[in-house]
Design a protein around this motif. Structure first.
Motif, PDB file in Angstrom:
ATOM      1  N   UNK A  48      19.300 -35.884  -8.262  1.00  0.00           N
ATOM      2  CA  UNK A  48      19.364 -36.521  -9.594  1.00  0.00           C
ATOM      3  C   UNK A  48      18.181 -37.451  -9.860  1.00  0.00           C
ATOM      4  N   UNK A  49      17.833 -38.222  -8.839  1.00  0.00           N
ATOM      5  CA  UNK A  49      16.680 -39.141  -8.981  1.00  0.00           C
ATOM      6  C   UNK A  49      15.384 -38.362  -9.160  1.00  0.00           C
ATOM      7  N   UNK A  50      15.267 -37.217  -8.466  1.00  0.00           N
ATOM      8  CA  UNK A  50      14.075 -36.382  -8.608  1.00  0.00           C
ATOM      9  C   UNK A  50      13.922 -35.853 -10.018  1.00  0.00           C
ATOM     10  N   UNK A  51      15.022 -35.386 -10.614  1.00  0.00           N
ATOM     11  CA  UNK A  51      14.988 -34.880 -12.000  1.00  0.00           C
ATOM     12  C   UNK A  51      14.632 -36.007 -12.965  1.00  0.00           C
ATOM     13  N   UNK A  52      15.201 -37.187 -12.727  1.00  0.00           N
ATOM     14  CA  UNK A  52      14.903 -38.349 -13.581  1.00  0.00           C
ATOM     15  C   UNK A  52      13.417 -38.691 -13.528  1.00  0.00           C
ATOM     16  N   UNK A  53      12.830 -38.732 -12.342  1.00  0.00           N
ATOM     17  CA  UNK A  53      11.405 -39.030 -12.201  1.00  0.00           C
ATOM     18  C   UNK A  53      10.560 -37.938 -12.848  1.00  0.00           C
ATOM     19  N   UNK A  54      11.007 -36.689 -12.743  1.00  0.00           N
ATOM     20  CA  UNK A  54      10.289 -35.579 -13.362  1.00  0.00           C
ATOM     21  C   UNK A  54      10.217 -35.743 -14.879  1.00  0.00           C
ATOM     22  N   UNK A  55      11.335 -36.125 -15.494  1.00  0.00           N
ATOM     23  CA  UNK A  55      11.385 -36.311 -16.944  1.00  0.00           C
ATOM     24  C   UNK A  55      10.545 -37.514 -17.373  1.00  0.00           C
ATOM     25  N   UNK A  56      10.619 -38.598 -16.611  1.00  0.00           N
ATOM     26  CA  UNK A  56       9.842 -39.800 -16.956  1.00  0.00           C
ATOM     27  C   UNK A  56       8.351 -39.514 -16.875  1.00  0.00           C
ATOM     28  N   UNK A  57       7.922 -38.775 -15.851  1.00  0.00           N
ATOM     29  CA  UNK A  57       6.507 -38.417 -15.717  1.00  0.00           C
ATOM     30  C   UNK A  57       6.045 -37.593 -16.919  1.00  0.00           C
ATOM     31  N   UNK A  58       6.901 -36.686 -17.388  1.00  0.00           N
ATOM     32  CA  UNK A  58       6.563 -35.866 -18.557  1.00  0.00           C
ATOM     33  C   UNK A  58       6.398 -36.726 -19.801  1.00  0.00           C
ATOM     34  N   UNK A  59       7.321 -37.674 -19.995  1.00  0.00           N
ATOM     35  CA  UNK A  59       7.239 -38.565 -21.159  1.00  0.00           C
ATOM     36  C   UNK A  59       5.992 -39.437 -21.078  1.00  0.00           C
ATOM     37  N   UNK A  60       5.668 -39.935 -19.885  1.00  0.00           N
ATOM     38  CA  UNK A  60       4.471 -40.765 -19.706  1.00  0.00           C
ATOM     39  C   UNK A  60       3.201 -39.980 -20.043  1.00  0.00           C
ATOM     40  N   UNK A  61       3.155 -38.713 -19.645  1.00  0.00           N
ATOM     41  CA  UNK A  61       1.992 -37.881 -19.948  1.00  0.00           C
ATOM     42  C   UNK A  61       1.837 -37.701 -21.455  1.00  0.00           C
ATOM     43  N   UNK A  62       2.946 -37.428 -22.147  1.00  0.00           N
ATOM     44  CA  UNK A  62       2.903 -37.270 -23.607  1.00  0.00           C
ATOM     45  C   UNK A  62       2.488 -38.577 -24.274  1.00  0.00           C
ATOM     46  N   UNK A  63       3.009 -39.709 -23.764  1.00  0.00           N
ATOM     47  CA  UNK A  63       2.639 -41.022 -24.299  1.00  0.00           C
ATOM     48  C   UNK A  63       1.139 -41.254 -24.165  1.00  0.00           C
ATOM     49  N   UNK A  64       0.586 -40.944 -23.009  1.00  0.00           N
ATOM     50  CA  UNK A  64      -0.844 -41.134 -22.769  1.00  0.00           C
ATOM     51  C   UNK A  64      -1.683 -40.267 -23.698  1.00  0.00           C
ATOM     52  N   UNK A  65      -1.260 -39.011 -23.889  1.00  0.00           N
ATOM     53  CA  UNK A  65      -2.008 -38.098 -24.766  1.00  0.00           C
ATOM     54  C   UNK A  65      -1.978 -38.602 -26.208  1.00  0.00           C
ATOM     55  N   UNK A  66      -0.804 -39.016 -26.681  1.00  0.00           N
ATOM     56  CA  UNK A  66      -0.672 -39.465 -28.076  1.00  0.00           C
ATOM     57  C   UNK A  66      -1.479 -40.730 -28.335  1.00  0.00           C
ATOM     58  N   UNK A  67      -1.559 -41.613 -27.324  1.00  0.00           N
ATOM     59  CA  UNK A  67      -2.298 -42.864 -27.495  1.00  0.00           C
ATOM     60  C   UNK A  67      -3.801 -42.687 -27.314  1.00  0.00           C
ATOM     61  N   UNK A  68      -4.215 -41.588 -26.664  1.00  0.00           N
ATOM     62  CA  UNK A  68      -5.620 -41.447 -26.280  1.00  0.00           C
ATOM     63  C   UNK A  68      -6.350 -40.299 -26.961  1.00  0.00           C
ATOM     64  N   UNK A  69      -5.724 -39.637 -27.927  1.00  0.00           N
ATOM     65  CA  UNK A  69      -6.426 -38.546 -28.600  1.00  0.00           C
ATOM     66  C   UNK A  69      -7.655 -39.053 -29.333  1.00  0.00           C
ATOM     67  N   UNK A  70      -7.533 -40.226 -29.961  1.00  0.00           N
ATOM     68  CA  UNK A  70      -8.699 -40.807 -30.630  1.00  0.00           C
ATOM     69  C   UNK A  70      -9.776 -41.169 -29.615  1.00  0.00           C
TER      70      UNK A  70
END
Length: 353
Positions: free
Chosen positions: A33-55
């Protein structure tokens, strides 16, 4: 011509590796369960970084096109290492080392064993980080708009006025100092000194990087044309990338307090920014889409204002990402409309002839 997927092949590979590492990290803490949670958080962090850094990718591409191939490659290799390991790992550790007065190995141990305490220390430095980053990014955006040599305007009512004011020396510095003074008045007395020092450090850093770039460019003209657009531009892009990274690094602690998971998620996002930068440079997308660069710099200006506002109020990172993406999206739509209008005029002229 290379396909879009070709440019992102390394990013896809790093994504797969990063998600596997995130799952393994979570699994080691608390099973499946913790592994799946970390997997989802890493995905959200990657999307956050892309959205903030496209400019950031657009501005990088604008600067890279004037750099020599050698320095382009250096930025895209060394630069990404500095971006991923320097800003996503070493920078948060450095904050803890300075704020808590402990050694770097103690900071790593703190991040691994007491992540909540580590996150609190990072959060306590948010005002200084936001003040420095907001000042630097505002100078970057205003220097772009307040320029007599700028020939194309997107939001004409504003950009024309800013361009006409370019003859007033130091106007962008005066505007930034006015914003700093306003924020200083609004902040509690106990935090004024911290805010002022960080803001002036951001302003001084921008000016020093500009001076250093100018000196190096002048020397390169005397030495050889092949050296132009080298170290000065490289340093400028590195400081710029650091300023963009502040928001993502601080915002990541709202999702997780695990330093290693943050490094994985933001590192994956940084790889996509690198891939976008390469694609924009090689395809000359900035020349094809007339107003895309304008949208990026308006996005930077908005981000700088948000960072100043964050010294007083909490503003969700999702708001920052959506505003930046919206401005870039609108500039892209305007560019497409402009291209269609030009093509229509050319077709009409051909039909008449």
């Amino acid at each position: 011509m290379k396909t879009s997927l070709h440019y992102f092949r390394w990013a896809f590979g790093i994504t797969a590796l990063g998600l596997v590492l995130a799952f393994w990290l979570g699994f080691s803490y608390g099973g499946y369960p913790r592994g799946v949670s970390f997997l989802l958080i890493a995905s959200v962090l990657a999307v956050l970084e892309i959205s903030l850094s496209f400019d950031n990718a657009i501005v990088n591409a604008n600067k890279l096109k004037d750099m020599t191939p050698v320095w382009q490659q250096r930025f895209l290799t060394w630069g990404i290492l500095i971006a991923v390991f320097g800003m996503r790992v070493l920078f948060p550790l450095l904050i803890v080392v300075i704020a808590a007065g402990i050694g770097p190995f103690e900071a790593i141990h703190l991040a691994a064993t007491r992540p909540a305490e580590y996150a609190v220390i990072i959060g306590s430095a948010h005002l200084s980080i936001a003040a420095f980053g907001g000042t630097f990014l505002m100078m970057v955006s205003l220097r772009y708009f307040i320029d007599e040599g700028k020939e194309v305007d997107w939001i004409r009512a504003l950009e024309c006025q800013l361009r006409r004011c370019a003859s007033v020396r130091g106007l962008e510095i005066a505007l930034v100092l006015a914003v700093i003074m306003l924020c200083t008045v609004l902040l509690p007395d106990a935090r004024e000194h911290e805010f002022l020092i960080a803001s002036l450090a951001g302003l001084l850093t921008f000016l020093l990087v500009e001076v250093l770039g100018h000196v190096l460019d002048q020397r390169s003209k005397l030495a050889s044309s092949a050296a132009r657009g080298g170290l000065g531009a490289f340093l400028y892009l590195e400081v710029l990338d650091a300023s963009f990274s502040f928001d993502g690094v601080i915002g990541a602690f709202a999702l997780t307090q695990n330093l290693f998971l943050i490094a994985i998620g933001l590192g994956v996002g940084a790889m996509y920014v690198r891939s976008m930068t390469i694609m924009l440079v090689e395809r000359q997308t900035l020349a094809e889409f007339r107003y895309l660069e304008h949208g990026a710099f308006w996005s930077i200006l908005v981000l700088s204002l948000i960072m100043f506002a964050q010294t007083m109020w909490h503003i969700p990172e999702m708001v920052t990402g959506l505003l930046g993406a919206s401005l870039i999206g609108l500039s892209l739509v305007s560019s497409v409309r402009h291209n269609r209008a030009v093509q229509a005029k050319e077709l009409l002229a051909q039909s008449r002839s």
